[in-house]
Design a protein around this motif. Structure first.
Motif, PDB file in Angstrom:
ATOM      1  N   ILE A   1       0.542  -1.324   0.015  1.00  0.00           N
ATOM      2  CA  ILE A   1       0.034   0.532   0.280  1.00  0.00           C
ATOM      3  C   ILE A   1       0.908   1.699  -0.443  1.00  0.00           C
ATOM      4  CG2 ILE A   1      -1.838   1.536   1.857  1.00  0.00           C
ATOM      5  CD1 ILE A   1      -2.919  -1.922   2.496  1.00  0.00           C
ATOM      6  N   GLU A   2       1.942   1.072   0.944  1.00  0.00           N
ATOM      7  CA  GLU A   2       2.728   2.146   0.464  1.00  0.00           C
ATOM      8  C   GLU A   2       3.339   2.507  -0.408  1.00  0.00           C
ATOM      9  OE1 GLU A   2       4.279   2.546   5.674  1.00  0.00           O
ATOM     10  OE2 GLU A   2       4.952   3.703   3.647  1.00  0.00           O
TER      11      GLU A   2
ATOM     12  N   HIS B   1       1.474   3.923  -2.435  1.00  0.00           N
ATOM     13  CA  HIS B   1       0.937   5.321  -2.638  1.00  0.00           C
ATOM     14  C   HIS B   1       1.895   6.624  -2.292  1.00  0.00           C
ATOM     15  CE1 HIS B   1       2.328   8.710   0.593  1.00  0.00           C
ATOM     16  NE2 HIS B   1       0.938   9.202   0.634  1.00  0.00           N
ATOM     17  N   ASN B   2       3.086   5.947  -2.597  1.00  0.00           N
ATOM     18  CA  ASN B   2       4.548   6.851  -3.269  1.00  0.00           C
ATOM     19  C   ASN B   2       4.466   7.021  -4.836  1.00  0.00           C
ATOM     20  OD1 ASN B   2       5.390   6.705  -0.274  1.00  0.00           O
ATOM     21  ND2 ASN B   2       6.622   5.573   0.051  1.00  0.00           N
TER      22      ASN B   2
ATOM     23  N   LEU C   1       2.288   9.747  -5.357  1.00  0.00           N
ATOM     24  CA  LEU C   1       2.100  11.246  -5.050  1.00  0.00           C
ATOM     25  C   LEU C   1       3.646  10.764  -6.505  1.00  0.00           C
ATOM     26  CD1 LEU C   1       1.687  12.486  -2.619  1.00  0.00           C
ATOM     27  CD2 LEU C   1       4.257  11.589  -1.480  1.00  0.00           C
TER      28      LEU C   1
ATOM     29  N   SER D   1      -2.427  -0.649  -9.455  1.00  0.00           N
ATOM     30  CA  SER D   1      -3.832  -0.629  -8.136  1.00  0.00           C
ATOM     31  C   SER D   1      -4.643  -1.763  -7.830  1.00  0.00           C
ATOM     32  CB  SER D   1      -4.940   0.934  -8.311  1.00  0.00           C
ATOM     33  OG  SER D   1      -4.481   1.182  -8.799  1.00  0.00           O
TER      34      SER D   1
END
Ligand SMILES: [Cu+2]
Length: 297
Positions: free
Chosen positions: A60-61, A64-65, A68, A125
């Motif tokens: 997940i991280e 996310h990164n 971002l 995703s």
């Protein structure tokens, strides 16, 4: 007199009785203990996400990164374009505006490029959605049922283990325990093993959320939703219900205690005895609007 003699005789036998009962009493003690300080829990004024403690949360991280970076690039591009428009094409510096109304290559570009960016985000995703959906060979399955307002855990593969976990009221907290985040009984699992979690609810929609383990699933009445996690190391992982589910929504902490596989086996033996007779849902708890439901165990 005879009665008194019998009584003193019985008293003399008392140490022997206690000696024999000792191991039996010791056996019924909980073999696993929660650390005073949780391994992963929210901290005051914390920014960003909690330290990941499971493969799903790592994934997940990473996503996310990655997203971002794309967001930052788009924001920077739009910001630069705005500055260019404001400085170069204002009424003072550019008194005669262009009359251009269509530019086919430009229109194709500003449609295709965002679509391609969405595809680039969608591929990882979907990979993540499938990854967190289920574990192929889970070592253990825990059924999680949301109630207004506490959690119930049962272990269908381990016999008759079924128990309820309530909030520990602020006045009963021990040093190091966190207000609103301490549960009366943790969900105990072996660390380093894939754990399948099945969520459901007995009343309204709840949500089972433990951020450091990458766990988040709705608990919906009449449905069972699956997911999985693997705690990287033994410890206490803290979460809470994060679906507005009524007055005591903020009083549904989740404590997951990951222990060594050996300790887990000892706990299963203990839990089979301790939780063999889990009482039916105590309905009086639902009436404590605004108050804190008292733990029954
Ligand atoms: Cu809830």
């Amino acid at each position: 007199m005879i009665v008194l003699k019998r009584f003193t005789g019985a008293l003399r036998l008392l140490p022997l009785t206690l000696l024999l009962a000792g191991p039996a009493l010791a056996q019924s003690a909980d073999p696993v203990h929660e650390p005073a300080v949780p391994t992963a829990a929210p901290h005051p004024w914390e920014l960003l996400m909690q330290t990941p403690e499971s493969p799903v949360q790592h994934a997940i991280e990473n996503l996310h990164n990655f997203v971002l970076i794309i967001i930052l690039a788009i924001t920077a591009l739009v910001g630069v374009l705005l500055v260019v428009v404001l400085t170069r094409f204002n009424a003072k510096r550019h008194p005669v505006p262009s009359r251009t109304s269509h530019n086919t290559p430009l229109e194709v570009a500003w449609t295709l490029i965002p679509a391609l960016i969405l595809v680039v985000i969608a591929i990882p995703s979907f990979k993540l959605v499938f990854y967190e959906d289920h574990a192929s060979h889970p070592a253990l399955t825990v059924q999680v049922t949301g109630h207004q307002w506490y959690w119930e855990y049962s272990y269908p593969g381990e016999g008759k283990i079924d128990f309820s976990s309530y909030i520990v009221p602020s006045k009963d907290l021990k040093p190091g325990q966190r207000r609103l985040l301490t549960a009366s009984a943790p969900m105990v699992v072996p660390a380093g093993e894939d754990i399948q979690v099945l969520t459901t609810s007995s009343d309204v929609i709840h949500s089972f959320f433990v951020p450091s383990l990458g766990l988040q699933r709705y608990a919906i009445p009449g449905r069972t939703i699956r997911t999985w996690f693997r705690a990287d190391k033994p410890g206490l992982y803290v979460g809470e219900c994060n679906q507005i589910c009524g007055t005591n929504h903020s009083r549904m902490p989740i404590n997951i205690l990951a222990v060594t596989p050996k300790q887990f086996q000892a706990w299963v033996v203990y839990a089979k005895k301790q939780y063999a007779d889990n009482a039916p849902v105590p309905t009086n708890l639902t009436a404590s609007a605004g108050g804190v439901p008292a733990p029954v165990r």
